[in-house]
Motif scaffolding. Structure first.
Motif, PDB file in Angstrom:
ATOM      1  N   TYR A 176       0.839  -1.199   0.000  1.00  0.00           N
ATOM      2  CA  TYR A 176       0.000   0.000   0.000  1.00  0.00           C
ATOM      3  C   TYR A 176       0.873   1.248   0.000  1.00  0.00           C
ATOM      4  O   TYR A 176       1.890   1.297   0.696  1.00  0.00           O
ATOM      5  CB  TYR A 176      -0.890   0.023   1.243  1.00  0.00           C
ATOM      6  N   ALA A 177       0.468   2.247  -0.765  1.00  0.00           N
ATOM      7  CA  ALA A 177       1.114   3.557  -0.716  1.00  0.00           C
ATOM      8  C   ALA A 177       0.073   4.623  -1.027  1.00  0.00           C
ATOM      9  O   ALA A 177      -0.792   4.438  -1.889  1.00  0.00           O
ATOM     10  CB  ALA A 177       2.264   3.649  -1.705  1.00  0.00           C
ATOM     11  N   LYS A 178       0.149   5.718  -0.305  1.00  0.00           N
ATOM     12  CA  LYS A 178      -0.714   6.869  -0.545  1.00  0.00           C
ATOM     13  C   LYS A 178       0.193   8.039  -0.888  1.00  0.00           C
ATOM     14  O   LYS A 178       1.131   8.348  -0.151  1.00  0.00           O
ATOM     15  CB  LYS A 178      -1.533   7.186   0.709  1.00  0.00           C
ATOM     16  N   ALA A 179      -0.086   8.668  -2.029  1.00  0.00           N
ATOM     17  CA  ALA A 179       0.742   9.778  -2.498  1.00  0.00           C
ATOM     18  C   ALA A 179      -0.142  10.984  -2.794  1.00  0.00           C
ATOM     19  O   ALA A 179      -1.322  10.836  -3.133  1.00  0.00           O
ATOM     20  CB  ALA A 179       1.513   9.372  -3.749  1.00  0.00           C
ATOM     21  N   THR A 180       0.449  12.158  -2.657  1.00  0.00           N
ATOM     22  CA  THR A 180      -0.262  13.393  -2.956  1.00  0.00           C
ATOM     23  C   THR A 180       0.558  14.224  -3.934  1.00  0.00           C
ATOM     24  O   THR A 180       1.772  14.043  -4.053  1.00  0.00           O
ATOM     25  CB  THR A 180      -0.515  14.233  -1.685  1.00  0.00           C
ATOM     26  N   MET A 181      -0.127  15.133  -4.612  1.00  0.00           N
ATOM     27  CA  MET A 181       0.549  16.050  -5.528  1.00  0.00           C
ATOM     28  C   MET A 181      -0.257  17.349  -5.551  1.00  0.00           C
ATOM     29  O   MET A 181      -1.454  17.339  -5.840  1.00  0.00           O
ATOM     30  CB  MET A 181       0.607  15.447  -6.940  1.00  0.00           C
ATOM     31  N   ARG A 182       0.398  18.446  -5.232  1.00  0.00           N
ATOM     32  CA  ARG A 182      -0.258  19.745  -5.340  1.00  0.00           C
ATOM     33  C   ARG A 182      -0.287  20.133  -6.815  1.00  0.00           C
ATOM     34  O   ARG A 182       0.742  20.124  -7.486  1.00  0.00           O
ATOM     35  CB  ARG A 182       0.490  20.797  -4.534  1.00  0.00           C
ATOM     36  N   VAL A 183      -1.477  20.463  -7.308  1.00  0.00           N
ATOM     37  CA  VAL A 183      -1.627  20.847  -8.707  1.00  0.00           C
ATOM     38  C   VAL A 183      -1.197  22.311  -8.849  1.00  0.00           C
ATOM     39  O   VAL A 183      -1.773  23.198  -8.236  1.00  0.00           O
ATOM     40  CB  VAL A 183      -3.075  20.647  -9.194  1.00  0.00           C
ATOM     41  N   ARG A 184      -0.170  22.495  -9.674  1.00  0.00           N
ATOM     42  CA  ARG A 184       0.347  23.838  -9.933  1.00  0.00           C
ATOM     43  C   ARG A 184      -0.303  24.400 -11.198  1.00  0.00           C
ATOM     44  O   ARG A 184      -0.881  23.660 -12.000  1.00  0.00           O
ATOM     45  CB  ARG A 184       1.866  23.779 -10.130  1.00  0.00           C
ATOM     46  N   GLU A 185      -0.165  25.687 -11.378  1.00  0.00           N
ATOM     47  CA  GLU A 185      -0.740  26.343 -12.547  1.00  0.00           C
ATOM     48  C   GLU A 185      -0.189  25.766 -13.851  1.00  0.00           C
ATOM     49  O   GLU A 185      -0.921  25.635 -14.839  1.00  0.00           O
ATOM     50  CB  GLU A 185      -0.463  27.848 -12.478  1.00  0.00           C
ATOM     51  N   ASP A 186       1.095  25.392 -13.854  1.00  0.00           N
ATOM     52  CA  ASP A 186       1.685  24.837 -15.072  1.00  0.00           C
ATOM     53  C   ASP A 186       1.255  23.397 -15.346  1.00  0.00           C
ATOM     54  O   ASP A 186       1.670  22.801 -16.332  1.00  0.00           O
ATOM     55  CB  ASP A 186       3.220  24.938 -15.033  1.00  0.00           C
ATOM     56  N   MET A 187       0.390  22.844 -14.505  1.00  0.00           N
ATOM     57  CA  MET A 187      -0.128  21.492 -14.696  1.00  0.00           C
ATOM     58  C   MET A 187      -1.547  21.513 -15.266  1.00  0.00           C
ATOM     59  O   MET A 187      -2.143  20.462 -15.473  1.00  0.00           O
ATOM     60  CB  MET A 187      -0.125  20.725 -13.372  1.00  0.00           C
ATOM     61  N   LEU A 188      -2.088  22.707 -15.490  1.00  0.00           N
ATOM     62  CA  LEU A 188      -3.463  22.833 -15.962  1.00  0.00           C
ATOM     63  C   LEU A 188      -3.531  22.714 -17.481  1.00  0.00           C
ATOM     64  O   LEU A 188      -2.662  23.210 -18.199  1.00  0.00           O
ATOM     65  CB  LEU A 188      -4.051  24.172 -15.528  1.00  0.00           C
ATOM     66  N   ASN A 189      -4.594  22.072 -17.947  1.00  0.00           N
ATOM     67  CA  ASN A 189      -4.829  21.964 -19.384  1.00  0.00           C
ATOM     68  C   ASN A 189      -5.645  23.161 -19.864  1.00  0.00           C
ATOM     69  O   ASN A 189      -5.887  24.110 -19.107  1.00  0.00           O
ATOM     70  CB  ASN A 189      -5.497  20.625 -19.730  1.00  0.00           C
ATOM     71  N   GLY A 190      -6.100  23.130 -21.093  1.00  0.00           N
ATOM     72  CA  GLY A 190      -6.871  24.229 -21.671  1.00  0.00           C
ATOM     73  C   GLY A 190      -8.228  24.457 -21.038  1.00  0.00           C
ATOM     74  O   GLY A 190      -8.868  25.479 -21.288  1.00  0.00           O
ATOM     75  N   HIS A 191      -8.677  23.529 -20.218  1.00  0.00           N
ATOM     76  CA  HIS A 191      -9.953  23.669 -19.508  1.00  0.00           C
ATOM     77  C   HIS A 191      -9.736  24.085 -18.055  1.00  0.00           C
ATOM     78  O   HIS A 191     -10.659  24.013 -17.245  1.00  0.00           O
ATOM     79  CB  HIS A 191     -10.741  22.356 -19.555  1.00  0.00           C
ATOM     80  N   ALA A 192      -8.510  24.454 -17.730  1.00  0.00           N
ATOM     81  CA  ALA A 192      -8.132  24.869 -16.373  1.00  0.00           C
ATOM     82  C   ALA A 192      -8.309  23.738 -15.358  1.00  0.00           C
ATOM     83  O   ALA A 192      -8.580  23.971 -14.186  1.00  0.00           O
ATOM     84  CB  ALA A 192      -8.893  26.125 -15.938  1.00  0.00           C
ATOM     85  N   ALA A 193      -8.155  22.506 -15.812  1.00  0.00           N
ATOM     86  CA  ALA A 193      -8.192  21.318 -14.951  1.00  0.00           C
ATOM     87  C   ALA A 193      -6.833  20.633 -15.038  1.00  0.00           C
ATOM     88  O   ALA A 193      -6.115  20.788 -16.030  1.00  0.00           O
ATOM     89  CB  ALA A 193      -9.290  20.366 -15.397  1.00  0.00           C
ATOM     90  N   CYS A 194      -6.499  19.870 -14.035  1.00  0.00           N
ATOM     91  CA  CYS A 194      -5.221  19.159 -14.062  1.00  0.00           C
ATOM     92  C   CYS A 194      -5.177  18.216 -15.267  1.00  0.00           C
ATOM     93  O   CYS A 194      -6.126  17.478 -15.530  1.00  0.00           O
ATOM     94  CB  CYS A 194      -5.026  18.367 -12.766  1.00  0.00           C
ATOM     95  N   HIS A 195      -4.088  18.260 -15.988  1.00  0.00           N
ATOM     96  CA  HIS A 195      -3.900  17.423 -17.174  1.00  0.00           C
ATOM     97  C   HIS A 195      -3.983  15.955 -16.772  1.00  0.00           C
ATOM     98  O   HIS A 195      -3.380  15.531 -15.776  1.00  0.00           O
ATOM     99  CB  HIS A 195      -2.542  17.732 -17.799  1.00  0.00           C
ATOM    100  N   GLY A 196      -4.709  15.170 -17.529  1.00  0.00           N
ATOM    101  CA  GLY A 196      -4.908  13.753 -17.218  1.00  0.00           C
ATOM    102  C   GLY A 196      -3.619  12.956 -17.146  1.00  0.00           C
ATOM    103  O   GLY A 196      -3.489  12.031 -16.353  1.00  0.00           O
ATOM    104  N   GLY A 197      -2.657  13.312 -17.973  1.00  0.00           N
ATOM    105  CA  GLY A 197      -1.370  12.614 -17.940  1.00  0.00           C
ATOM    106  C   GLY A 197      -0.650  12.808 -16.620  1.00  0.00           C
ATOM    107  O   GLY A 197       0.042  11.902 -16.141  1.00  0.00           O
ATOM    108  N   LEU A 198      -0.827  13.964 -16.016  1.00  0.00           N
ATOM    109  CA  LEU A 198      -0.204  14.222 -14.719  1.00  0.00           C
ATOM    110  C   LEU A 198      -0.927  13.485 -13.600  1.00  0.00           C
ATOM    111  O   LEU A 198      -0.295  13.001 -12.657  1.00  0.00           O
ATOM    112  CB  LEU A 198      -0.152  15.730 -14.453  1.00  0.00           C
ATOM    113  N   ILE A 199      -2.239  13.376 -13.718  1.00  0.00           N
ATOM    114  CA  ILE A 199      -2.989  12.580 -12.741  1.00  0.00           C
ATOM    115  C   ILE A 199      -2.553  11.122 -12.838  1.00  0.00           C
ATOM    116  O   ILE A 199      -2.362  10.442 -11.829  1.00  0.00           O
ATOM    117  CB  ILE A 199      -4.512  12.731 -12.965  1.00  0.00           C
TER     118      ILE A 199
END
Length: 86
Positions: A38-61
């Motif tokens: 088991y592992a739990k990881a987190t990632m803060r979504v930065r502005e440079d991670m947003l796609n054209g819809h202002a959502a986190c890019h799926g590849g980064l998720i």
């Protein structure tokens, strides 16, 4: 192996793996909990991670999920990689 020894191995494995994981480090991924299998990881979504819809890019998720999976799979010691994911 006792549960304490297995937990210690999982923590040592995650620490050693993270020390060399430039991708997770660069994305700001943090392992916040690890135990055998088991592992739990987190990632803060930065502005440079947003796609054209202002959502986190799926590849980064997916990168976050892939990193958590890697830390989980390697929590028993040894070295393993994923052959596929869906």
């Amino acid at each position: 192996m006792s549960s304490d020894a297995a937990q210690s191995l999982a923590e040592r494995s995650a620490s050693a793996m993270y020390a060399n994981d430039r991708a997770s480090q660069g994305l700001g991924i943090r392992v916040v909990e690890v135990r055998p299998g088991y592992a739990k990881a987190t990632m803060r979504v930065r502005e440079d991670m947003l796609n054209g819809h202002a959502a986190c890019h799926g590849g980064l998720i997916f990168s976050l999920a892939d990193s958590a999976f890697a830390f989980s799979c390697n929590s028993h010691g040894g070295t393993v990689v994923a052959a596929a994911a869906s």
